[in-house]
Design a protein around this motif. Structure first.
Motif: not given
Length: 305
Positions: A220-231
């Motif tokens: 979304a423009g300059d800001v993205w939504r990230y999915a994070l998975e800590p192993v």
């Protein structure tokens, strides 16, 4: 509201526990003063006088009680004029063994520093009357989302093993700067250790001891939504790894640089959410999944949580 009358539970706050180490002290008071140098003798003496220092059976200890190595001491931390945090937690699930809560931003999981009653643990212990409640893992005070608790000491180790043996899938969401020149999904592995000041972590050379899997959910423009998975589960791992990629999580006051300490700005929460937990229940063999009901607002100055 049920207020628990358990002797190791006073005014909605559970006692902390210390097993006295070897040392030269004559009394329990002297041992506590030496172990907690930031708390003066007058404060400890007042706690003894008000029955806020107990033995393993929950009986008050006298200030002049003889020191004994290995003795279990329970004590109640106190904070003068503790500020109220104006956001509520939600209990998503509770049974005889397990509780899952959806934590708001700014609320610590455990008592620490300036927070004793205004913590997720203390609130749940008081409202539900569960003195044996223990968090199975922790998330940062600034992070919102799911936290699992053990209700039953007899089954606690089964659930703790899920985290020790990496048999639980934890998924987070974060809002951070766009990284159009990087391919996703990607994996960040690095060696993390405590930095300066002590509460910040840093990446150093050496064999990796941390791993995070990172993908993009929304551009979304300059800001993205990230999915994070800590192993792995190192302190501040996701925050450090995102900052190292060049996309520090929005409103992060620790990474990549430490900001000046100021009062909490409730309109600018850290844009990090512990979104879901998925695991095979070690007692029943059932596949279980929990989802946070919270959502990160894309506009940084708005808080939908």
């Amino acid at each position: 509201m049920r207020v628990n009358s358990h002797p190791l539970f006073i005014d909605g706050v559970a006692a902390s526990r210390l097993q006295l180490p070897a040392g030269p002290w004559a009394t329990v008071l002297q041992a506590l003063c030496a172990h907690f140098p930031a708390v003066d003798a007058a404060t400890w003496s007042a706690r003894f006088a008000r029955g806020r220092v107990l033995d393993a059976a929950g009986r008050p200890i006298a200030a002049d009680a003889a020191y004994r190595v290995g003795m279990a001491v329970h004590y109640f931390r106190e904070v003068v004029q503790e500020a109220a945090i104006p956001f509520a937690e939600r209990v998503l699930h509770i049974d005889a063994d397990l509780l899952v809560a959806d934590k708001p931003h700014f609320l610590p999981v455990m008592p620490a520093g300036a927070f004793v009653r205004e913590t997720l643990l203390a609130r749940l212990q008081q409202s539900l009357g569960l003195p044996d409640l223990v968090p199975l893992h922790r998330i940062d005070r600034g992070t919102a989302g799911l936290v699992m608790f053990s209700v039953n000491p007899a089954t606690r180790n089964h659930y703790q093993a899920l985290f020790r043996e990496q048999r639980i899938l934890k998924r987070y969401e974060a809002l951070a700067a766009a990284l159009p020149d990087r391919e996703f999904p990607c994996v960040r592995r690095s060696r993390l250790q405590a930095g300066e000041p002590f509460f910040r972590m840093q990446e150093i050379a050496g064999p990796p001891n941390s791993e995070s899997r990172i993908d993009v959910l929304e551009r979304a423009g300059d800001v993205w939504r990230y999915a994070l998975e800590p192993v792995t589960g190192k302190k501040h791992q996701l925050r450090v790894h995102m900052a190292a990629l060049g996309a520090a999580i929005l409103n992060d006051r620790f990474y990549p640089a430490l900001h000046e300490e100021v009062a909490d700005d409730y309109g600018r929460p850290l844009k990090l959410l512990a979104r879901s937990l998925r695991f095979v229940d070690p007692l029943t063999g059932e596949m279980r999944q929990f989802e946070s009901g919270r959502r990160l607002a894309l506009v940084p100055h708005r808080n939908s949580l």
